[in-house]
Design a protein around this motif. Structure first.
Motif, PDB file in Angstrom:
ATOM      1  N   ILE A  12       0.830  -1.210   0.000  1.00 50.88           N
ATOM      2  CA  ILE A  12       0.000   0.000   0.000  1.00 50.88           C
ATOM      3  C   ILE A  12       0.867   1.263   0.000  1.00 50.88           C
ATOM      4  O   ILE A  12       0.582   2.197  -0.754  1.00 50.88           O
ATOM      5  CB  ILE A  12      -0.999  -0.017   1.178  1.00 50.88           C
ATOM      6  N   PRO A  13       1.952   1.338   0.794  1.00 48.76           N
ATOM      7  CA  PRO A  13       2.808   2.526   0.717  1.00 48.76           C
ATOM      8  C   PRO A  13       3.398   2.737  -0.684  1.00 48.76           C
ATOM      9  O   PRO A  13       3.516   3.871  -1.145  1.00 48.76           O
ATOM     10  CB  PRO A  13       3.904   2.257   1.749  1.00 48.76           C
ATOM     11  N   ALA A  14       3.755   1.649  -1.369  1.00 45.41           N
ATOM     12  CA  ALA A  14       4.297   1.774  -2.729  1.00 45.41           C
ATOM     13  C   ALA A  14       3.224   2.301  -3.682  1.00 45.41           C
ATOM     14  O   ALA A  14       3.497   3.177  -4.509  1.00 45.41           O
ATOM     15  CB  ALA A  14       4.831   0.431  -3.222  1.00 45.41           C
ATOM     16  N   VAL A  15       1.997   1.800  -3.551  1.00 45.58           N
ATOM     17  CA  VAL A  15       0.890   2.305  -4.376  1.00 45.58           C
ATOM     18  C   VAL A  15       0.703   3.789  -4.120  1.00 45.58           C
ATOM     19  O   VAL A  15       0.566   4.582  -5.050  1.00 45.58           O
ATOM     20  CB  VAL A  15      -0.427   1.542  -4.085  1.00 45.58           C
ATOM     21  N   SER A  16       0.714   4.180  -2.860  1.00 44.52           N
ATOM     22  CA  SER A  16       0.538   5.581  -2.494  1.00 44.52           C
ATOM     23  C   SER A  16       1.613   6.460  -3.127  1.00 44.52           C
ATOM     24  O   SER A  16       1.318   7.531  -3.661  1.00 44.52           O
ATOM     25  CB  SER A  16       0.572   5.721  -0.973  1.00 44.52           C
ATOM     26  N   GLN A  17       2.859   6.009  -3.080  1.00 41.17           N
ATOM     27  CA  GLN A  17       3.954   6.785  -3.667  1.00 41.17           C
ATOM     28  C   GLN A  17       3.792   6.909  -5.176  1.00 41.17           C
ATOM     29  O   GLN A  17       3.997   7.986  -5.743  1.00 41.17           O
ATOM     30  CB  GLN A  17       5.299   6.127  -3.340  1.00 41.17           C
ATOM     31  N   HIS A  18       3.416   5.818  -5.837  1.00 41.31           N
ATOM     32  CA  HIS A  18       3.226   5.857  -7.288  1.00 41.31           C
ATOM     33  C   HIS A  18       2.070   6.784  -7.668  1.00 41.31           C
ATOM     34  O   HIS A  18       2.178   7.562  -8.620  1.00 41.31           O
ATOM     35  CB  HIS A  18       2.980   4.457  -7.843  1.00 41.31           C
ATOM     36  N   LEU A  19       0.963   6.703  -6.921  1.00 39.69           N
ATOM     37  CA  LEU A  19      -0.174   7.581  -7.204  1.00 39.69           C
ATOM     38  C   LEU A  19       0.201   9.044  -6.990  1.00 39.69           C
ATOM     39  O   LEU A  19      -0.211   9.916  -7.757  1.00 39.69           O
ATOM     40  CB  LEU A  19      -1.378   7.199  -6.337  1.00 39.69           C
ATOM     41  N   HIS A  20       0.987   9.313  -5.955  1.00 35.16           N
ATOM     42  CA  HIS A  20       1.431  10.683  -5.685  1.00 35.16           C
ATOM     43  C   HIS A  20       2.268  11.213  -6.860  1.00 35.16           C
ATOM     44  O   HIS A  20       2.094  12.353  -7.299  1.00 35.16           O
ATOM     45  CB  HIS A  20       2.224  10.737  -4.383  1.00 35.16           C
ATOM     46  N   LYS A  21       3.158  10.383  -7.386  1.00 34.04           N
ATOM     47  CA  LYS A  21       3.993  10.798  -8.514  1.00 34.04           C
ATOM     48  C   LYS A  21       3.147  11.037  -9.762  1.00 34.04           C
ATOM     49  O   LYS A  21       3.370  12.003 -10.502  1.00 34.04           O
ATOM     50  CB  LYS A  21       5.072   9.761  -8.793  1.00 34.04           C
ATOM     51  N   LEU A  22       2.160  10.164 -10.005  1.00 36.32           N
ATOM     52  CA  LEU A  22       1.267  10.359 -11.159  1.00 36.32           C
ATOM     53  C   LEU A  22       0.462  11.646 -11.007  1.00 36.32           C
ATOM     54  O   LEU A  22       0.241  12.368 -11.982  1.00 36.32           O
ATOM     55  CB  LEU A  22       0.333   9.155 -11.318  1.00 36.32           C
ATOM     56  N   LYS A  23       0.044  11.943  -9.789  1.00 35.77           N
ATOM     57  CA  LYS A  23      -0.699  13.184  -9.535  1.00 35.77           C
ATOM     58  C   LYS A  23       0.201  14.393  -9.750  1.00 35.77           C
ATOM     59  O   LYS A  23      -0.220  15.388 -10.348  1.00 35.77           O
ATOM     60  CB  LYS A  23      -1.267  13.181  -8.122  1.00 35.77           C
ATOM     61  N   ASP A  24       1.462  14.321  -9.305  1.00 36.34           N
ATOM     62  CA  ASP A  24       2.413  15.413  -9.517  1.00 36.34           C
ATOM     63  C   ASP A  24       2.663  15.664 -11.002  1.00 36.34           C
ATOM     64  O   ASP A  24       2.918  16.793 -11.413  1.00 36.34           O
ATOM     65  CB  ASP A  24       3.744  15.121  -8.824  1.00 36.34           C
ATOM     66  N   CYS A  25       2.589  14.606 -11.811  1.00 36.07           N
ATOM     67  CA  CYS A  25       2.774  14.731 -13.271  1.00 36.07           C
ATOM     68  C   CYS A  25       1.487  15.151 -13.964  1.00 36.07           C
ATOM     69  O   CYS A  25       1.438  15.256 -15.192  1.00 36.07           O
ATOM     70  CB  CYS A  25       3.253  13.409 -13.856  1.00 36.07           C
ATOM     71  N   ASN A  26       0.427  15.367 -13.174  1.00 31.67           N
ATOM     72  CA  ASN A  26      -0.869  15.798 -13.691  1.00 31.67           C
ATOM     73  C   ASN A  26      -1.512  14.746 -14.607  1.00 31.67           C
ATOM     74  O   ASN A  26      -2.207  15.071 -15.548  1.00 31.67           O
ATOM     75  CB  ASN A  26      -0.742  17.146 -14.413  1.00 31.67           C
ATOM     76  N   LEU A  27      -1.257  13.456 -14.306  1.00 32.75           N
ATOM     77  CA  LEU A  27      -1.844  12.375 -15.088  1.00 32.75           C
ATOM     78  C   LEU A  27      -3.107  11.815 -14.454  1.00 32.75           C
ATOM     79  O   LEU A  27      -3.932  11.209 -15.130  1.00 32.75           O
ATOM     80  CB  LEU A  27      -0.831  11.240 -15.279  1.00 32.75           C
ATOM     81  N   ILE A  28      -3.239  11.996 -13.146  1.00 37.20           N
ATOM     82  CA  ILE A  28      -4.443  11.554 -12.450  1.00 37.20           C
ATOM     83  C   ILE A  28      -4.957  12.687 -11.580  1.00 37.20           C
ATOM     84  O   ILE A  28      -4.254  13.650 -11.312  1.00 37.20           O
ATOM     85  CB  ILE A  28      -4.203  10.287 -11.594  1.00 37.20           C
ATOM     86  N   GLN A  29      -6.190  12.547 -11.155  1.00 33.76           N
ATOM     87  CA  GLN A  29      -6.782  13.536 -10.259  1.00 33.76           C
ATOM     88  C   GLN A  29      -7.401  12.786  -9.087  1.00 33.76           C
ATOM     89  O   GLN A  29      -7.692  11.601  -9.183  1.00 33.76           O
ATOM     90  CB  GLN A  29      -7.826  14.365 -10.985  1.00 33.76           C
ATOM     91  N   SER A  30      -7.584  13.465  -7.983  1.00 36.31           N
ATOM     92  CA  SER A  30      -8.171  12.839  -6.803  1.00 36.31           C
ATOM     93  C   SER A  30      -9.268  13.727  -6.251  1.00 36.31           C
ATOM     94  O   SER A  30      -9.323  14.918  -6.518  1.00 36.31           O
ATOM     95  CB  SER A  30      -7.105  12.580  -5.735  1.00 36.31           C
ATOM     96  N   GLN A  31     -10.158  13.100  -5.480  1.00 38.03           N
ATOM     97  CA  GLN A  31     -11.219  13.816  -4.794  1.00 38.03           C
ATOM     98  C   GLN A  31     -11.070  13.513  -3.318  1.00 38.03           C
ATOM     99  O   GLN A  31     -10.799  12.378  -2.932  1.00 38.03           O
ATOM    100  CB  GLN A  31     -12.589  13.344  -5.279  1.00 38.03           C
ATOM    101  N   ARG A  32     -11.243  14.503  -2.469  1.00 38.53           N
ATOM    102  CA  ARG A  32     -11.053  14.320  -1.026  1.00 38.53           C
ATOM    103  C   ARG A  32     -12.237  13.606  -0.394  1.00 38.53           C
ATOM    104  O   ARG A  32     -13.175  13.235  -1.060  1.00 38.53           O
ATOM    105  CB  ARG A  32     -10.813  15.669  -0.345  1.00 38.53           C
ATOM    106  N   GLN A  33     -12.225  13.483   0.894  1.00 42.54           N
ATOM    107  CA  GLN A  33     -13.072  12.659   1.751  1.00 42.54           C
ATOM    108  C   GLN A  33     -12.559  11.233   1.599  1.00 42.54           C
ATOM    109  O   GLN A  33     -11.533  10.913   2.160  1.00 42.54           O
ATOM    110  CB  GLN A  33     -14.558  12.786   1.429  1.00 42.54           C
TER     111      GLN A  33
END
Length: 56
Positions: A12-33
């Motif tokens: 799970i930490p590795a997934v989190s890091q990868h998702l964070h990097k994809l978000k920083d590259c503006n390839l994915i978006q997230s919604q809070r809550q």
């Protein structure tokens, strides 16, 4: 993230890091809550072209 972690068999930490990097590259978006990640339309097209080129 647990479902994704189980599906691709990484921690799970590795997934989190990868998702964070994809978000920083503006390839994915997230919604809070509860956080939902989704590919942006242009990312989906790019990813589809890459996978087709690799014939996966």
């Amino acid at each position: 993230m647990c479902d994704l972690s189980d599906s691709i068999q990484i921690t799970i930490p590795a997934v989190s890091q990868h998702l964070h990097k994809l978000k920083d590259c503006n390839l994915i978006q997230s919604q809070r809550q509860t956080i939902f990640y989704s590919l942006k339309q242009i990312s989906y097209i790019f990813l589809s072209l890459c996978l087709n080129a690799l014939q996966l």
